[in-house]
Design a protein around this motif. Structure first.
Motif, PDB file in Angstrom:
ATOM      1  N   ASP A  78       0.802  -1.230   0.000  1.00 52.63           N
ATOM      2  CA  ASP A  78       0.000   0.000   0.000  1.00 52.63           C
ATOM      3  C   ASP A  78       0.831   1.273   0.000  1.00 52.63           C
ATOM      4  O   ASP A  78       0.287   2.364  -0.053  1.00 52.63           O
ATOM      5  N   GLY A  79       2.146   1.162   0.060  1.00 53.74           N
ATOM      6  CA  GLY A  79       3.005   2.338   0.012  1.00 53.74           C
ATOM      7  C   GLY A  79       3.083   3.104   1.315  1.00 53.74           C
ATOM      8  O   GLY A  79       3.716   4.143   1.392  1.00 53.74           O
ATOM      9  N   GLY A  80       2.426   2.598   2.373  1.00 49.03           N
ATOM     10  CA  GLY A  80       2.447   3.270   3.665  1.00 49.03           C
ATOM     11  C   GLY A  80       3.788   3.079   4.371  1.00 49.03           C
ATOM     12  O   GLY A  80       4.400   2.028   4.301  1.00 49.03           O
ATOM     13  N   ARG A  81       4.205   4.100   5.050  1.00 52.06           N
ATOM     14  CA  ARG A  81       5.485   4.043   5.756  1.00 52.06           C
ATOM     15  C   ARG A  81       5.304   3.464   7.157  1.00 52.06           C
ATOM     16  O   ARG A  81       4.310   3.715   7.811  1.00 52.06           O
ATOM     17  N   PHE A  82       6.303   2.707   7.599  1.00 54.62           N
ATOM     18  CA  PHE A  82       6.348   2.238   8.975  1.00 54.62           C
ATOM     19  C   PHE A  82       7.187   3.249   9.738  1.00 54.62           C
ATOM     20  O   PHE A  82       8.316   3.550   9.344  1.00 54.62           O
ATOM     21  N   ILE A  83       6.652   3.783  10.813  1.00 59.79           N
ATOM     22  CA  ILE A  83       7.298   4.865  11.550  1.00 59.79           C
ATOM     23  C   ILE A  83       7.823   4.332  12.880  1.00 59.79           C
ATOM     24  O   ILE A  83       7.060   3.782  13.666  1.00 59.79           O
ATOM     25  N   ASP A  84       9.110   4.487  13.110  1.00 63.00           N
ATOM     26  CA  ASP A  84       9.703   4.229  14.420  1.00 63.00           C
ATOM     27  C   ASP A  84       9.872   5.578  15.093  1.00 63.00           C
ATOM     28  O   ASP A  84      10.471   6.494  14.524  1.00 63.00           O
ATOM     29  N   ALA A  85       9.347   5.695  16.303  1.00 59.47           N
ATOM     30  CA  ALA A  85       9.475   6.939  17.065  1.00 59.47           C
ATOM     31  C   ALA A  85      10.149   6.609  18.389  1.00 59.47           C
ATOM     32  O   ALA A  85       9.561   5.946  19.243  1.00 59.47           O
ATOM     33  N   LEU A  86      11.373   7.054  18.554  1.00 58.16           N
ATOM     34  CA  LEU A  86      12.132   6.832  19.776  1.00 58.16           C
ATOM     35  C   LEU A  86      11.814   7.940  20.761  1.00 58.16           C
ATOM     36  O   LEU A  86      12.000   9.117  20.455  1.00 58.16           O
ATOM     37  N   ASP A  87      11.309   7.573  21.935  1.00 57.35           N
ATOM     38  CA  ASP A  87      11.064   8.537  23.011  1.00 57.35           C
ATOM     39  C   ASP A  87      12.415   8.831  23.645  1.00 57.35           C
ATOM     40  O   ASP A  87      13.024   7.958  24.263  1.00 57.35           O
ATOM     41  N   LEU A  88      12.905  10.028  23.489  1.00 53.95           N
ATOM     42  CA  LEU A  88      14.245  10.385  23.952  1.00 53.95           C
ATOM     43  C   LEU A  88      14.352  10.453  25.466  1.00 53.95           C
ATOM     44  O   LEU A  88      15.456  10.390  26.004  1.00 53.95           O
ATOM     45  N   GLN A  89      13.238  10.545  26.169  1.00 53.94           N
ATOM     46  CA  GLN A  89      13.283  10.603  27.628  1.00 53.94           C
ATOM     47  C   GLN A  89      13.283   9.225  28.267  1.00 53.94           C
ATOM     48  O   GLN A  89      13.940   9.007  29.279  1.00 53.94           O
ATOM     49  N   THR A  90      12.545   8.271  27.686  1.00 51.20           N
ATOM     50  CA  THR A  90      12.444   6.939  28.286  1.00 51.20           C
ATOM     51  C   THR A  90      13.277   5.890  27.563  1.00 51.20           C
ATOM     52  O   THR A  90      13.547   4.839  28.119  1.00 51.20           O
ATOM     53  N   GLY A  91      13.641   6.154  26.310  1.00 50.10           N
ATOM     54  CA  GLY A  91      14.401   5.187  25.527  1.00 50.10           C
ATOM     55  C   GLY A  91      13.537   4.125  24.873  1.00 50.10           C
ATOM     56  O   GLY A  91      14.049   3.191  24.273  1.00 50.10           O
ATOM     57  N   ILE A  92      12.219   4.260  24.958  1.00 55.12           N
ATOM     58  CA  ILE A  92      11.291   3.300  24.357  1.00 55.12           C
ATOM     59  C   ILE A  92      11.050   3.682  22.903  1.00 55.12           C
ATOM     60  O   ILE A  92      10.820   4.843  22.588  1.00 55.12           O
ATOM     61  N   THR A  93      11.105   2.689  22.005  1.00 54.76           N
ATOM     62  CA  THR A  93      10.808   2.919  20.600  1.00 54.76           C
ATOM     63  C   THR A  93       9.429   2.381  20.288  1.00 54.76           C
ATOM     64  O   THR A  93       9.123   1.223  20.576  1.00 54.76           O
ATOM     65  N   TYR A  94       8.589   3.230  19.726  1.00 55.54           N
ATOM     66  CA  TYR A  94       7.247   2.852  19.314  1.00 55.54           C
ATOM     67  C   TYR A  94       7.252   2.696  17.800  1.00 55.54           C
ATOM     68  O   TYR A  94       7.823   3.522  17.092  1.00 55.54           O
ATOM     69  N   GLY A  95       6.602   1.649  17.301  1.00 54.12           N
ATOM     70  CA  GLY A  95       6.547   1.412  15.864  1.00 54.12           C
ATOM     71  C   GLY A  95       5.121   1.279  15.384  1.00 54.12           C
ATOM     72  O   GLY A  95       4.371   0.440  15.894  1.00 54.12           O
ATOM     73  N   TYR A  96       4.750   2.117  14.421  1.00 54.43           N
ATOM     74  CA  TYR A  96       3.386   2.104  13.894  1.00 54.43           C
ATOM     75  C   TYR A  96       3.404   2.400  12.402  1.00 54.43           C
ATOM     76  O   TYR A  96       4.253   3.136  11.916  1.00 54.43           O
ATOM     77  N   TYR A  97       2.401   1.839  11.711  1.00 52.10           N
ATOM     78  CA  TYR A  97       2.203   2.206  10.314  1.00 52.10           C
ATOM     79  C   TYR A  97       1.572   3.590  10.254  1.00 52.10           C
ATOM     80  O   TYR A  97       0.871   4.017  11.166  1.00 52.10           O
ATOM     81  N   GLU A  98       1.815   4.257   9.173  1.00 54.06           N
ATOM     82  CA  GLU A  98       1.285   5.606   8.937  1.00 54.06           C
ATOM     83  C   GLU A  98      -0.233   5.654   9.160  1.00 54.06           C
ATOM     84  O   GLU A  98      -0.748   6.603   9.745  1.00 54.06           O
ATOM     85  N   SER A  99      -0.944   4.634   8.740  1.00 55.49           N
ATOM     86  CA  SER A  99      -2.402   4.606   8.867  1.00 55.49           C
ATOM     87  C   SER A  99      -2.883   4.443  10.310  1.00 55.49           C
ATOM     88  O   SER A  99      -4.045   4.694  10.609  1.00 55.49           O
ATOM     89  N   GLU A 100      -2.025   4.028  11.222  1.00 50.57           N
ATOM     90  CA  GLU A 100      -2.408   3.807  12.616  1.00 50.57           C
ATOM     91  C   GLU A 100      -2.224   5.032  13.506  1.00 50.57           C
ATOM     92  O   GLU A 100      -2.692   5.053  14.640  1.00 50.57           O
ATOM     93  N   VAL A 101      -1.571   6.052  13.018  1.00 49.60           N
ATOM     94  CA  VAL A 101      -1.199   7.200  13.847  1.00 49.60           C
ATOM     95  C   VAL A 101      -2.406   7.903  14.456  1.00 49.60           C
ATOM     96  O   VAL A 101      -2.388   8.274  15.629  1.00 49.60           O
ATOM     97  N   ARG A 102      -3.485   8.059  13.712  1.00 46.12           N
ATOM     98  CA  ARG A 102      -4.658   8.786  14.214  1.00 46.12           C
ATOM     99  C   ARG A 102      -5.347   8.094  15.389  1.00 46.12           C
ATOM    100  O   ARG A 102      -6.169   8.699  16.063  1.00 46.12           O
ATOM    101  N   SER A 103      -5.036   6.851  15.665  1.00 46.62           N
ATOM    102  CA  SER A 103      -5.697   6.142  16.763  1.00 46.62           C
ATOM    103  C   SER A 103      -4.799   5.965  17.989  1.00 46.62           C
ATOM    104  O   SER A 103      -5.167   5.266  18.925  1.00 46.62           O
ATOM    105  N   LEU A 104      -3.646   6.605  18.030  1.00 45.82           N
ATOM    106  CA  LEU A 104      -2.724   6.442  19.150  1.00 45.82           C
ATOM    107  C   LEU A 104      -3.288   6.990  20.458  1.00 45.82           C
ATOM    108  O   LEU A 104      -2.962   6.478  21.532  1.00 45.82           O
ATOM    109  N   HIS A 105      -4.134   8.001  20.398  1.00 44.39           N
ATOM    110  CA  HIS A 105      -4.714   8.550  21.630  1.00 44.39           C
ATOM    111  C   HIS A 105      -5.578   7.518  22.348  1.00 44.39           C
ATOM    112  O   HIS A 105      -5.722   7.558  23.558  1.00 44.39           O
TER     113      HIS A 105
END
Length: 73
Positions: free
Chosen positions: A16-43
């Protein structure tokens, strides 16, 4: 405001051409990984701050600004 996350795009989904996004929390060191289409539901899972951060940068993510030479396509 101090930068809280570091974004990388390790691969782009071939189907589908969607990007997989890794977001490293610089304060905790935890890396979160989500597809571009999943971002709107993170809340819904308690990651509203990450959702806001990514949504402010979504135009850059979609244009390939966070892709690098090692991003698998």
């Amino acid at each position: 405001m101090k930068k809280k996350f570091k974004i990388t795009i390790p691969f782009i989904d071939r189907e589908d051409g969607g990007r997989f996004i890794d977001a490293l929390d610089l304060q905790t060191g935890i890396t979160y990984g989500y597809y571009e289409s999943e971002v709107r539901s993170l809340h819904k899972i308690g990651l509203g701050e990450l959702e806001n951060y990514l949504m402010r940068r979504m135009h850059l993510i979609r244009s390939g600004a966070y892709d690098d030479a090692e991003t698998e396509k």
